[in-house]
Design a protein around this motif. Structure first.
Motif, PDB file in Angstrom:
ATOM      1  N   PRO A  51      69.686  56.858  45.971  1.00 45.86           N
ATOM      2  CA  PRO A  51      68.470  57.523  46.482  1.00 45.86           C
ATOM      3  C   PRO A  51      68.559  57.855  47.975  1.00 45.86           C
ATOM      4  CG  PRO A  51      68.063  55.176  46.146  1.00 45.86           C
ATOM      5  CD  PRO A  51      69.453  55.438  45.667  1.00 45.86           C
ATOM      6  N   ARG A  52      69.406  58.861  48.267  1.00 46.45           N
ATOM      7  CA  ARG A  52      69.587  59.308  49.650  1.00 46.45           C
ATOM      8  C   ARG A  52      69.133  60.761  49.784  1.00 46.45           C
ATOM      9  NH1 ARG A  52      75.736  58.626  50.789  1.00 46.45           N
ATOM     10  NH2 ARG A  52      75.757  59.702  48.785  1.00 46.45           N
ATOM     11  N   THR A  53      68.891  61.176  51.009  1.00 45.44           N
ATOM     12  CA  THR A  53      68.429  62.545  51.267  1.00 45.44           C
ATOM     13  C   THR A  53      69.399  63.573  50.703  1.00 45.44           C
ATOM     14  OG1 THR A  53      67.238  61.878  53.255  1.00 45.44           O
ATOM     15  CG2 THR A  53      67.812  64.208  53.061  1.00 45.44           C
ATOM     16  N   GLU A  54      70.686  63.399  50.958  1.00 46.48           N
ATOM     17  CA  GLU A  54      71.673  64.374  50.490  1.00 46.48           C
ATOM     18  C   GLU A  54      71.651  64.488  48.971  1.00 46.48           C
ATOM     19  OE1 GLU A  54      76.512  65.177  50.497  1.00 46.48           O
ATOM     20  OE2 GLU A  54      75.727  63.218  51.099  1.00 46.48           O
ATOM     21  N   THR A  55      71.547  63.350  48.281  1.00 43.19           N
ATOM     22  CA  THR A  55      71.596  63.374  46.817  1.00 43.19           C
ATOM     23  C   THR A  55      70.372  64.069  46.238  1.00 43.19           C
ATOM     24  OG1 THR A  55      72.731  61.240  46.921  1.00 43.19           O
ATOM     25  CG2 THR A  55      71.963  61.961  44.765  1.00 43.19           C
ATOM     26  N   HIS A 104      60.593  56.253  44.019  1.00 42.92           N
ATOM     27  CA  HIS A 104      59.709  56.294  45.190  1.00 42.92           C
ATOM     28  C   HIS A 104      60.528  56.478  46.463  1.00 42.92           C
ATOM     29  CE1 HIS A 104      57.581  54.407  48.586  1.00 42.92           C
ATOM     30  NE2 HIS A 104      56.471  54.829  48.009  1.00 42.92           N
ATOM     31  N   ASP A 105      61.589  55.677  46.619  1.00 43.12           N
ATOM     32  CA  ASP A 105      62.414  55.746  47.827  1.00 43.12           C
ATOM     33  C   ASP A 105      63.128  57.095  47.929  1.00 43.12           C
ATOM     34  OD1 ASP A 105      61.608  53.168  48.356  1.00 43.12           O
ATOM     35  OD2 ASP A 105      63.463  52.232  47.642  1.00 43.12           O
ATOM     36  N   ALA A 106      63.604  57.602  46.799  1.00 42.34           N
ATOM     37  CA  ALA A 106      64.299  58.892  46.821  1.00 42.34           C
ATOM     38  C   ALA A 106      63.361  60.018  47.243  1.00 42.34           C
ATOM     39  CB  ALA A 106      64.907  59.185  45.445  1.00 42.34           C
ATOM     40  N   LEU A 107      62.161  60.038  46.688  1.00 42.68           N
ATOM     41  CA  LEU A 107      61.214  61.110  47.021  1.00 42.68           C
ATOM     42  C   LEU A 107      60.794  61.051  48.482  1.00 42.68           C
ATOM     43  CD1 LEU A 107      59.008  61.182  43.794  1.00 42.68           C
ATOM     44  CD2 LEU A 107      60.618  62.926  44.570  1.00 42.68           C
ATOM     45  N   ALA A 148      69.985  60.984  37.196  1.00 41.22           N
ATOM     46  CA  ALA A 148      70.744  59.728  37.145  1.00 41.22           C
ATOM     47  C   ALA A 148      71.417  59.448  38.483  1.00 41.22           C
ATOM     48  CB  ALA A 148      71.786  59.784  36.024  1.00 41.22           C
ATOM     49  N   GLU A 149      71.967  60.491  39.098  1.00 40.55           N
ATOM     50  CA  GLU A 149      72.607  60.312  40.408  1.00 40.55           C
ATOM     51  C   GLU A 149      71.586  60.037  41.491  1.00 40.55           C
ATOM     52  OE1 GLU A 149      76.025  63.081  41.209  1.00 40.55           O
ATOM     53  OE2 GLU A 149      75.424  63.864  39.249  1.00 40.55           O
ATOM     54  N   VAL A 150      70.421  60.669  41.400  1.00 37.92           N
ATOM     55  CA  VAL A 150      69.360  60.413  42.378  1.00 37.92           C
ATOM     56  C   VAL A 150      68.941  58.947  42.338  1.00 37.92           C
ATOM     57  CG1 VAL A 150      66.949  60.898  42.954  1.00 37.92           C
ATOM     58  CG2 VAL A 150      68.499  62.782  42.383  1.00 37.92           C
ATOM     59  N   LEU A 151      68.764  58.410  41.140  1.00 31.03           N
ATOM     60  CA  LEU A 151      68.334  57.017  41.010  1.00 31.03           C
ATOM     61  C   LEU A 151      69.444  56.044  41.403  1.00 31.03           C
ATOM     62  CD1 LEU A 151      66.356  57.246  37.650  1.00 31.03           C
ATOM     63  CD2 LEU A 151      65.425  57.215  39.967  1.00 31.03           C
ATOM     64  N   SER A 152      70.693  56.435  41.169  1.00 23.78           N
ATOM     65  CA  SER A 152      71.817  55.575  41.550  1.00 23.78           C
ATOM     66  C   SER A 152      72.034  55.568  43.054  1.00 23.78           C
ATOM     67  CB  SER A 152      73.105  56.042  40.856  1.00 23.78           C
ATOM     68  OG  SER A 152      72.990  55.957  39.462  1.00 23.78           O
TER      69      SER A 152
END
Length: 263
Positions: free
Chosen positions: A65-69, A113-116, A59-63
């Protein structure tokens, strides 16, 4: 990195069982793998970690989508202790359900997609355990994926459910939302070979979908549930049905990995 969404239209077909069976086969064959638990029920997380995660989750990754997260969300699965390859998981979260609306903006569909794209960890294979619907979270998964693997059971509603899932994957590719996405096929799960009804439904699926119905068909065996209940990889399960199940998932993983050649 080869990304495969494991999806279905309805619950109860063993989608998570197929995901974890493939993850076990990948670990056994030393394929560095990441499992993303996109199902708000979090069953893949329980199967891999033995308990719900209390850290950064999907949920945090999708909220954000940054490298650190995304890097902080990735946890090593206990399965891979002393193994020759990595098996990691991004835990599921009930909080991700707020993002599962039927319609999504183009920006929202690309969140995973952007997070990965921003992760620093490297993998050979990513398996995404999707929710049992074709709403926003599954659309995010498909938009990030190279292949869609649809899980069906040999039941009355199987044809309609499988057809809708296959059509969604095709439409997302054709519309440019998921440009890399190809349909890998249908995995028929929880098959009981002595059931006349299952025999009929399997024949029906093969008649309608042809080569899209993959081999092997995964039979309903108690070993799969027992391995998952013990939070151990199928390839370390020592029950009577373990050998047949591991052979089936090794063969299914080979089909998944061989499909990379048809990109």
């Amino acid at each position: 990195m080869f990304i495969v969404s494991v999806c279905s239209l309805k619950g109860g077909v063993g989608k998570t069982s197929v995901t974890l069976g493939l993850a076990s086969a990948a670990l056994h064959q030393e394929v560095n793998t990441l499992v993303i638990d996109l199902d708000p029920q979090g069953d893949s997380t329980l199967g891999l970690l033995g308990e719900p995660a209390s850290t950064v989750d999907i949920a945090e990754v999708l909220s954000s989508p940054r490298t650190e997260t995304i890097d902080r969300s990735i946890l090593p699965a206990p399965w891979s202790a002393d193994a020759g390859s990595h098996l990691d998981v991004i835990p599921g979260s009930s909080r991700s359900s707020v993002m599962d609306a039927p319609s999504q903006s183009a920006k929202d569909v690309r969140r995973l997609h952007d997070a990965l794209d921003k992760r620093t960890h490297q993998y050979d294979l990513v398996l995404i355990d999707c929710p049992p619907s074709l709403n926003g979270l599954t659309q995010m998964a498909l938009a990030a994926s190279d292949r869609a693997l649809v899980v069906a059971e040999p039941g009355f509603f199987a044809v309609t459910a499988a057809d809708r899932a296959l059509k969604l994957a095709s439409e997302m590719h054709d519309d440019g939302i998921a440009p890399r996405l190809q349909t890998l096929g249908l995995v028929v799960n929880r098959y009981r070979p002595r059931s006349v009804e299952h025999q009929y439904r399997l024949a029906e699926l093969r008649e309608l979908f042809g080569d899209s119905v993959l081999s092997p068909v995964i039979e309903e065996r108690v070993g799969l549930q027992q391995a998952q209940g013990g939070a151990v990889p199928l390839h370390r399960y020592e029950g009577a049905s373990g050998k047949r199940l591991t052979e089936d998932f090794d063969a299914l993983l080979k089909t998944v990995l061989d499909s990379r050649q048809h990109s």
